[in-house]
Motif scaffolding. Structure first.
Motif, short mmCIF file in Angstrom:
data_model
loop_
_atom_site.label_atom_id
_atom_site.label_comp_id
_atom_site.label_asym_id
_atom_site.label_seq_id
_atom_site.Cartn_x
_atom_site.Cartn_y
_atom_site.Cartn_z
N PHE A 27 39.53 34.21 -29.17
CA PHE A 27 39.21 35.28 -30.07
C PHE A 27 40.49 35.28 -31.06
N SER A 28 41.32 35.09 -30.73
CA SER A 28 42.67 35.15 -31.70
C SER A 28 42.54 34.28 -32.79
N ARG A 29 42.17 33.05 -32.47
CA ARG A 29 41.99 31.93 -33.60
C ARG A 29 40.57 32.04 -34.23
N ARG A 30 39.64 32.76 -33.59
CA ARG A 30 38.50 32.79 -34.02
C ARG A 30 37.76 31.33 -34.15
N GLU A 31 37.85 30.59 -33.02
CA GLU A 31 37.50 29.36 -32.87
C GLU A 31 36.69 29.16 -31.60
N MET A 32 35.75 28.29 -31.79
CA MET A 32 35.01 27.73 -30.32
C MET A 32 34.93 26.40 -30.28
N VAL A 33 35.33 25.79 -29.15
CA VAL A 33 35.27 24.06 -29.12
C VAL A 33 34.22 23.90 -27.99
N ILE A 34 33.26 22.98 -28.11
CA ILE A 34 32.29 22.64 -27.11
C ILE A 34 32.48 21.07 -27.01
N LEU A 35 32.70 20.95 -25.49
CA LEU A 35 32.79 19.34 -25.57
C LEU A 35 31.91 18.87 -24.13
N GLY A 36 31.38 17.82 -24.39
CA GLY A 36 30.67 17.18 -23.32
C GLY A 36 29.17 17.70 -23.01
N THR A 37 28.59 18.25 -24.02
CA THR A 37 27.34 18.73 -23.90
C THR A 37 26.33 18.74 -25.20
N GLN A 38 25.44 18.13 -25.08
CA GLN A 38 24.34 18.12 -26.40
C GLN A 38 23.29 19.33 -26.35
N TYR A 39 23.44 20.28 -25.52
CA TYR A 39 22.51 21.36 -25.08
C TYR A 39 22.84 22.38 -26.35
N ALA A 40 21.87 22.40 -27.15
CA ALA A 40 22.21 23.45 -28.39
C ALA A 40 22.29 24.92 -28.00
N GLY A 41 22.08 25.21 -26.88
CA GLY A 41 22.04 26.63 -26.30
C GLY A 41 23.42 26.98 -26.26
N GLU A 42 24.40 26.03 -26.07
CA GLU A 42 25.81 26.66 -25.93
C GLU A 42 26.39 27.09 -27.06
N MET A 43 25.83 26.82 -28.40
CA MET A 43 26.31 27.38 -29.75
C MET A 43 25.82 28.78 -29.65
N LYS A 44 24.76 28.99 -29.51
CA LYS A 44 23.87 30.54 -29.54
C LYS A 44 24.86 31.27 -28.64
N LYS A 45 24.79 30.88 -27.29
CA LYS A 45 25.34 31.59 -26.23
C LYS A 45 27.06 31.92 -26.50
N GLY A 46 27.79 30.84 -27.24
CA GLY A 46 29.10 30.89 -27.60
C GLY A 46 29.22 32.32 -28.65
N VAL A 47 28.16 32.05 -29.69
CA VAL A 47 28.33 33.34 -30.51
C VAL A 47 28.07 34.74 -29.82
N PHE A 48 27.17 34.59 -28.77
CA PHE A 48 26.79 35.99 -28.25
C PHE A 48 27.79 36.32 -27.30
N THR A 49 28.75 35.62 -26.79
CA THR A 49 30.01 35.78 -26.08
C THR A 49 31.02 36.51 -27.01
N VAL A 50 31.06 36.07 -28.40
CA VAL A 50 31.98 36.81 -29.21
C VAL A 50 31.33 38.03 -29.55
N MET A 51 30.26 38.30 -29.64
CA MET A 51 29.50 39.53 -29.96
C MET A 51 29.74 40.59 -28.89
N ASN A 52 29.75 40.09 -27.61
CA ASN A 52 30.03 40.81 -26.33
C ASN A 52 31.38 41.59 -26.33
N TYR A 53 32.04 40.68 -27.08
CA TYR A 53 33.71 41.29 -26.98
C TYR A 53 33.86 42.36 -28.28
N LEU A 54 33.15 41.94 -29.41
CA LEU A 54 33.25 42.64 -30.69
C LEU A 54 32.66 43.90 -30.65
N MET A 55 31.18 44.14 -30.53
CA MET A 55 30.48 45.07 -30.73
C MET A 55 30.93 46.28 -29.99
N PRO A 56 31.08 46.39 -28.45
CA PRO A 56 31.55 47.56 -27.84
C PRO A 56 32.87 48.34 -28.49
#
Length: 393
Positions: A27-56
């Motif tokens: 959260f401090s560096r505003r970066e997400m690193v995804i390793l070892g998977t080609q499942y596209a859902g990891e990107m959208k859920k990663g962004v959703f995790t960030v939103m779960n931190y920021l929105m409240p």
């Protein structure tokens, strides 16, 4: 910034790594690193995790819960009278399918924020499951598969190019991504200045215990939101031979940053402020558990959802409802639209299928025990009335 390395694995010798796949967020560096998977859902859920931190924390973290922004792992649509519906549910419960309704505009199928002025979709598209997809069952999703859509994990006929939606040889988690504009009745831009008029919790109960539809009290809303129950069934994952209960807090535990009670408190405050009724809809098994009963048909479930939207359920007098034992849920005494009374009442559905009330009670107590065991880790932050709103084993 999302850095997705695809199949390049993470270092399993790193402290805390348990596999060659990792999704890391700073959260401090505003970066997400995804390793070892080609499942596209990891990107959208990663962004959703960030939103779960920021929105409240928005617009100010010291505002009352009802005034802050609540991220939702849910689909949403809106009717002609600007009545917004929110569909919570884990994967496979029907969020995408049931929100794609020809009579209503789609806001989005998976990730939203309920803020002080209405609801907006975090995403610009949909990420639908397409196992056994047919135009007859899900026309909106089927017709969205055209140039510009991206199919993932599907098998196709190499000679004709036709997709074999029934083929699960790669995985049951076959997907299609497409822009919201591919849905004819999508709301563009995907935001509305209206608050939800009804909340729907979706579950796929493979134990055959939960009713196809039930009306929730405010305490039950918090209990079932924090529980986030659905079930896995035999044949969907290796090693599963009996129905297996799955609990995911707020219907999205892997993506939560704050304690589940933070989100539950915000939801309860917003429901109280806007007076939205809440329903629990079981899209799973009726008349017995997986292997004995049968799964609720999409036709029946859609009729029950229609009954929520057209005011049929709200117009039913209290005398047409009664409390089912053990789970304490309010269930109808009468049929709804073309859905029979027996189908809506779990004990009667079991009896129609040759099972005894004692068989049902045994299974209900087993599932209730699993609910109670799961809720222990959240009980200390909840009021006694919320804890008491759960099932009694």
């Amino acid at each position: 910034v999302i850095l997705n390395a695809g199949v390049f694995p993470c270092n399993r010798q790193t402290a805390g790594m348990t596999s060659s796949t990792s999704v890391s967020v700073s959260f401090s560096r505003r970066e997400m690193v995804i390793l070892g998977t080609q499942y596209a859902g990891e990107m959208k859920k990663g962004v959703f995790t960030v939103m779960n931190y920021l929105m409240p924390l928005m617009p100010k973290r010291d505002l009352p819960p009802a005034e802050r922004a609540l991220p939702l792992h849910a689909s949403a649509n809106i009717g002609q009278n600007d009545d917004v519906s929110i569909f919570f549910g884990l994967s496979g419960t029907g969020k995408t399918t049931l929100s794609a309704d020809p009579k209503r505009d789609l806001i989005g199928d998976d990730e939203h924020v309920w803020h002080s002025k209405g609801v907006f979709n975090i995403e610009g598209g949909c990420y639908a499951k397409c196992i056994n997809l047919t135009r007859e069952q899900e026309p909106e999703i089927f017709d969205a598969i055209r140039f510009g859509a991206v199919l993932e994990n599907v098998v196709h006929d190499e000679d004709t190019g036709h997709v074999l939606f029934e083929d699960t040889s790669l995985t049951e988690n076959t997907r299609v991504s497409y822009p919201l504009s591919f849905i004819p009745n999508a709301r563009i831009p995907a935001k509305v200045p209206h608050h939800p008029k009804q909340i729907i919790f979706l579950t796929c109960d493979a134990f055959g215990v939960l009713p196809p539809i039930s009306k929730l009290t405010s305490e039950q809303v918090m209990y079932h939101f924090i529980s986030g129950y659905t079930a896995k069934v035999a044949g969907t994952e290796m090693g599963i031979k009996e129905p297996e209960a799955t609990f995911s807090a707020c219907f999205g535990a892997p993506f939560l940053v704050w304690h589940p009670y933070v989100y539950a408190e915000m939801l309860a405050a917003k429901l109280e402020q806007h007076g939205a009724p809440a329903y629990l809809v079981n899209t799973g098994w009726v008349g017995g558990p997986y292997g004995t009963g049968k799964r609720s048909s999409l036709k029946n479930t859609r009729q029950l959802i229609d009954a929520i939207h057209d005011g049929t359920l709200e117009a039913m007098p209290e005398s047409d409802w009664e409390t089912m034992p053990i789970f304490g849920l309010k269930i109808p005494k009468v049929g709804i639209k073309e859905v029979s009374k027996e189908f809506l009442r779990p004990v009667e559905a079991w009896q129609q299928n040759g099972q005894s009330p004692a068989d049902f009670e045994k299974m209900a107590k087993q599932l209730a025990g699993l609910f109670q065991k799961n809720f222990k880790e959240f009980a200390d932050r909840c009021s006694p009335s919320v804890v008491e709103a759960g099932p009694k084993a």
